[in-house]
Design an enzyme around this catalytic site. Structure first.
Site, PDB file in Angstrom:
ATOM      1  N   CYS A 120     -84.659   9.194  79.141  1.00 54.65           N
ATOM      2  CA  CYS A 120     -85.476   8.353  78.273  1.00 54.65           C
ATOM      3  C   CYS A 120     -86.107   9.253  77.223  1.00 54.65           C
ATOM      4  O   CYS A 120     -86.155  10.471  77.391  1.00 54.65           O
ATOM      5  CB  CYS A 120     -86.559   7.643  79.074  1.00 54.65           C
ATOM      6  SG  CYS A 120     -87.258   6.238  78.184  1.00 54.65           S
ATOM      7  N   CYS A 122     -89.330   8.560  75.933  1.00 56.51           N
ATOM      8  CA  CYS A 122     -90.783   8.318  75.768  1.00 56.51           C
ATOM      9  C   CYS A 122     -91.643   9.546  76.065  1.00 56.51           C
ATOM     10  O   CYS A 122     -92.709   9.706  75.494  1.00 56.51           O
ATOM     11  CB  CYS A 122     -91.243   7.116  76.575  1.00 56.51           C
ATOM     12  SG  CYS A 122     -91.003   7.254  78.343  1.00 56.51           S
ATOM     13  N   CYS A 130     -89.645   4.597  73.767  1.00 57.18           N
ATOM     14  CA  CYS A 130     -88.450   5.058  74.471  1.00 57.18           C
ATOM     15  C   CYS A 130     -87.244   5.254  73.555  1.00 57.18           C
ATOM     16  O   CYS A 130     -86.122   5.459  74.026  1.00 57.18           O
ATOM     17  CB  CYS A 130     -88.113   4.082  75.599  1.00 57.18           C
ATOM     18  SG  CYS A 130     -89.489   3.875  76.752  1.00 57.18           S
ATOM     19  N   LYS A 195     -85.689  -3.695  84.733  1.00 60.13           N
ATOM     20  CA  LYS A 195     -86.953  -2.967  84.585  1.00 60.13           C
ATOM     21  C   LYS A 195     -87.912  -3.814  83.762  1.00 60.13           C
ATOM     22  O   LYS A 195     -87.612  -4.200  82.637  1.00 60.13           O
ATOM     23  CB  LYS A 195     -86.702  -1.620  83.909  1.00 60.13           C
ATOM     24  CG  LYS A 195     -88.001  -0.866  83.621  1.00 60.13           C
ATOM     25  CD  LYS A 195     -87.758   0.538  83.120  1.00 60.13           C
ATOM     26  CE  LYS A 195     -89.081   1.200  82.759  1.00 60.13           C
ATOM     27  NZ  LYS A 195     -88.920   2.572  82.287  1.00 60.13           N
ATOM     28  N   ARG A 205     -97.902   7.020  83.269  1.00 65.46           N
ATOM     29  CA  ARG A 205     -98.054   7.446  81.871  1.00 65.46           C
ATOM     30  C   ARG A 205     -99.102   8.540  81.757  1.00 65.46           C
ATOM     31  O   ARG A 205     -99.046   9.363  80.841  1.00 65.46           O
ATOM     32  CB  ARG A 205     -98.330   6.233  80.975  1.00 65.46           C
ATOM     33  CG  ARG A 205     -97.098   5.326  80.932  1.00 65.46           C
ATOM     34  CD  ARG A 205     -97.303   4.043  80.165  1.00 65.46           C
ATOM     35  NE  ARG A 205     -96.135   3.166  80.357  1.00 65.46           N
ATOM     36  CZ  ARG A 205     -96.092   1.902  79.989  1.00 65.46           C
ATOM     37  NH1 ARG A 205     -97.142   1.351  79.407  1.00 65.46           N
ATOM     38  NH2 ARG A 205     -95.016   1.183  80.202  1.00 65.46           N
ATOM     39  N   ARG A 217     -94.203  -2.063  75.331  1.00 67.86           N
ATOM     40  CA  ARG A 217     -92.751  -1.960  75.521  1.00 67.86           C
ATOM     41  C   ARG A 217     -92.089  -3.326  75.718  1.00 67.86           C
ATOM     42  O   ARG A 217     -90.994  -3.428  76.258  1.00 67.86           O
ATOM     43  CB  ARG A 217     -92.459  -1.084  76.748  1.00 67.86           C
ATOM     44  CG  ARG A 217     -93.095   0.309  76.717  1.00 67.86           C
ATOM     45  CD  ARG A 217     -92.264   1.301  77.492  1.00 67.86           C
ATOM     46  NE  ARG A 217     -92.951   2.501  77.919  1.00 67.86           N
ATOM     47  CZ  ARG A 217     -93.338   3.497  77.121  1.00 67.86           C
ATOM     48  NH1 ARG A 217     -93.151   3.406  75.827  1.00 67.86           N
ATOM     49  NH2 ARG A 217     -93.937   4.561  77.638  1.00 67.86           N
ATOM     50  N   GLU A 234     -78.844  -8.798  83.311  1.00 67.42           N
ATOM     51  CA  GLU A 234     -79.059  -7.391  82.956  1.00 67.42           C
ATOM     52  C   GLU A 234     -78.240  -6.484  83.887  1.00 67.42           C
ATOM     53  O   GLU A 234     -77.593  -5.533  83.451  1.00 67.42           O
ATOM     54  CB  GLU A 234     -80.549  -7.018  83.100  1.00 67.42           C
ATOM     55  CG  GLU A 234     -81.450  -7.508  81.983  1.00 67.42           C
ATOM     56  CD  GLU A 234     -81.381  -6.645  80.723  1.00 67.42           C
ATOM     57  OE1 GLU A 234     -80.615  -5.669  80.700  1.00 67.42           O
ATOM     58  OE2 GLU A 234     -82.094  -6.970  79.759  1.00 67.42           O
ATOM     59  N   LYS A 249     -87.181  -2.393  89.233  1.00 62.56           N
ATOM     60  CA  LYS A 249     -88.443  -1.672  89.047  1.00 62.56           C
ATOM     61  C   LYS A 249     -89.461  -2.533  88.329  1.00 62.56           C
ATOM     62  O   LYS A 249     -89.106  -3.122  87.309  1.00 62.56           O
ATOM     63  CB  LYS A 249     -88.141  -0.419  88.225  1.00 62.56           C
ATOM     64  CG  LYS A 249     -89.332   0.388  87.852  1.00 62.56           C
ATOM     65  CD  LYS A 249     -88.913   1.538  86.994  1.00 62.56           C
ATOM     66  CE  LYS A 249     -90.183   2.215  86.550  1.00 62.56           C
ATOM     67  NZ  LYS A 249     -89.972   3.130  85.478  1.00 62.56           N
ATOM     68  N   SER A 275     -95.662   4.051  90.220  1.00 63.43           N
ATOM     69  CA  SER A 275     -96.933   4.776  90.275  1.00 63.43           C
ATOM     70  C   SER A 275     -98.123   3.891  90.648  1.00 63.43           C
ATOM     71  O   SER A 275     -98.916   4.254  91.519  1.00 63.43           O
ATOM     72  CB  SER A 275     -97.181   5.449  88.923  1.00 63.43           C
ATOM     73  OG  SER A 275     -97.174   4.499  87.881  1.00 63.43           O
ATOM     74  N   TYR A 314     -93.269   7.914  95.491  1.00 63.55           N
ATOM     75  CA  TYR A 314     -94.153   9.089  95.480  1.00 63.55           C
ATOM     76  C   TYR A 314     -94.649   9.405  96.890  1.00 63.55           C
ATOM     77  O   TYR A 314     -95.229  10.451  97.122  1.00 63.55           O
ATOM     78  CB  TYR A 314     -95.328   8.840  94.525  1.00 63.55           C
ATOM     79  CG  TYR A 314     -94.853   8.535  93.117  1.00 63.55           C
ATOM     80  CD1 TYR A 314     -94.550   9.565  92.241  1.00 63.55           C
ATOM     81  CD2 TYR A 314     -94.644   7.223  92.692  1.00 63.55           C
ATOM     82  CE1 TYR A 314     -94.071   9.302  90.959  1.00 63.55           C
ATOM     83  CE2 TYR A 314     -94.164   6.943  91.416  1.00 63.55           C
ATOM     84  CZ  TYR A 314     -93.881   7.989  90.561  1.00 63.55           C
ATOM     85  OH  TYR A 314     -93.398   7.720  89.308  1.00 63.55           O
TER      86      TYR A 314
END
Ligand code: PBG
Length: 326
Positions: A120, A122, A130, A195, A205, A217, A234, A249, A275, A314
């Site tokens: 990406c 971004c 992005c 996404k 971010r 976005r 998609e 996601k 996140s 994570y």
């Protein structure tokens, strides 16, 4: 047969019976761990909104990767924070970019670890979007070439899997073509297919320094209130363009999408436990309001039951430890 002949509680009487009847098993082999690598030396910056997550310079990252490997986690996904950003995100596709250098070193030391790179722009653009900006919006077609270049440099450095997360139309085809032209036939594409333009990305971010400097976005990522059919479409297009693996996601608010994609396609589904989902659990656990271990293992079981073949999280290192305890 109704009660009192049927008593489903009989099935749950003892731990052994319960274990024998379990269908959903979370394993360390399901896990992919996201890591952030930043230019510099001896850097370990804590990400304040994500307790336990750090930006590491490459020297320190290698020590952390070793711990991840020793826990038995099979894969990492890498995000880069470059030394400087510009309007065209040149750090993303530079031969000596932060990701390119890191992948090379990581693969040298840990050849069996599956190294996935987020593709990406971004993190590399000064405007935080992005792709390339034209008329105040991201221009789809001119961005494709840069994404393809980024993917090829990652693969040349040794990435096993490239993961485009930009949501441009046609990027999987553009990346597959560029990889094949460079004879990188065996590099997999794990596409962020469904996404959403989610508010759960906020802490990421902070970690990646990739917040958009204007606007949002929503013209490229999916509307959170769009229906299952759009997610299917998609995903279908990405698979037809050559995706080997598809991502949904975020994960928790989109378990219906994970299930639908799993049921519809033969291609394995990866869920990205993002996140904000991580940070919510950390915050509640720090306050003593929930038991982190049991809540996380329950969520992972939910994601598996919904049809996830793999889970990007994570929590991966902690989960690996917890799975050894139970
Ligand atoms: C880059 C990218 C993002 C995430 C993964 N890749 C951020 C975004 O789209 O704004 C989010 C990951 C997370 O929240 O954990 N496009």
């Amino acid at each position: 047969m109704l009660f009192p002949v049927t008593r489903l509680r009989r099935l749950r009487r003892t731990p052994a019976l319960r274990n024998m009847l379990q269908e959903v098993k979370v394993s360390v082999n399901d896990l992919i761990y996201p890591m952030f690598v930043i230019e510099g030396e001896n850097v370990k910056n804590p990400v304040s909104s994500m307790p336990g997550v750090y930006q590491y310079s490459l020297d320190n990252l290698l020590f952390e990767v070793e711990k991840v490997v020793n826990k038995g986690i099979p894969a990492i996904i890498l995000f880069g924070i470059p030394g400087c950003k510009d309007s065209v995100g040149s750090g993303a596709y530079a031969q000596d970019g932060i990701i390119q250098k890191s992948v090379l070193e990581i693969k040298k030391s840990f050849p069996r670890l599956v190294v996935i790179t987020d593709v990406c722009l971004c993190e590399y653009t000064d405007h935080g979007h992005c792709g390339l900006i034209k008329d105040n919006d991201v221009d789809n077609d001119s961005t494709l070439e840069l994404l393809a270049k980024t993917a090829v440099t990652h693969a040349q450095a040794g990435a096993d899997i490239v993961a485009p997360s930009d949501m441009m139309d046609g990027r999987v085809a553009a990346i597959r073509k560029a990889l094949d032209n460079a004879h990188l036939y065996d590099t997999l594409i794990m596409s962020y297919s469904a996404k959403y333009a989610s508010s759960f990305y906020g802490p990421f971010r902070d970690a990646a320094g990739s917040a958009p400097q204007f606007g949002d976005r929503k013209t490229y990522q999916m509307d959170p209130c769009s229906g299952v059919k759009q997610a299917i479409l998609e995903t279908k297009l990405d698979i037809e363009e050559g995706a080997d693996l598809v991502i949904v996601k975020p994960a928790l608010a989109y378990m219906d999408i994970i299930k639908a994609v799993h049921d519809q396609f033969l291609c394995p589904v990866v869920s990205y436990n993002v996140s904000g989902e991580y940070s919510m659990i950390k915050a509640a656990a720090e306050k003593g309001w929930i038991n982190e271990k049991s809540v996380v293992l329950e969520l992972m079981a939910g994601l598996k039951r919904a049809g996830s073949q793999m889970i990007i999280t994570y929590h991966a290192p902690q989960i690996a430890d917890w799975l050894k305890e139970v």
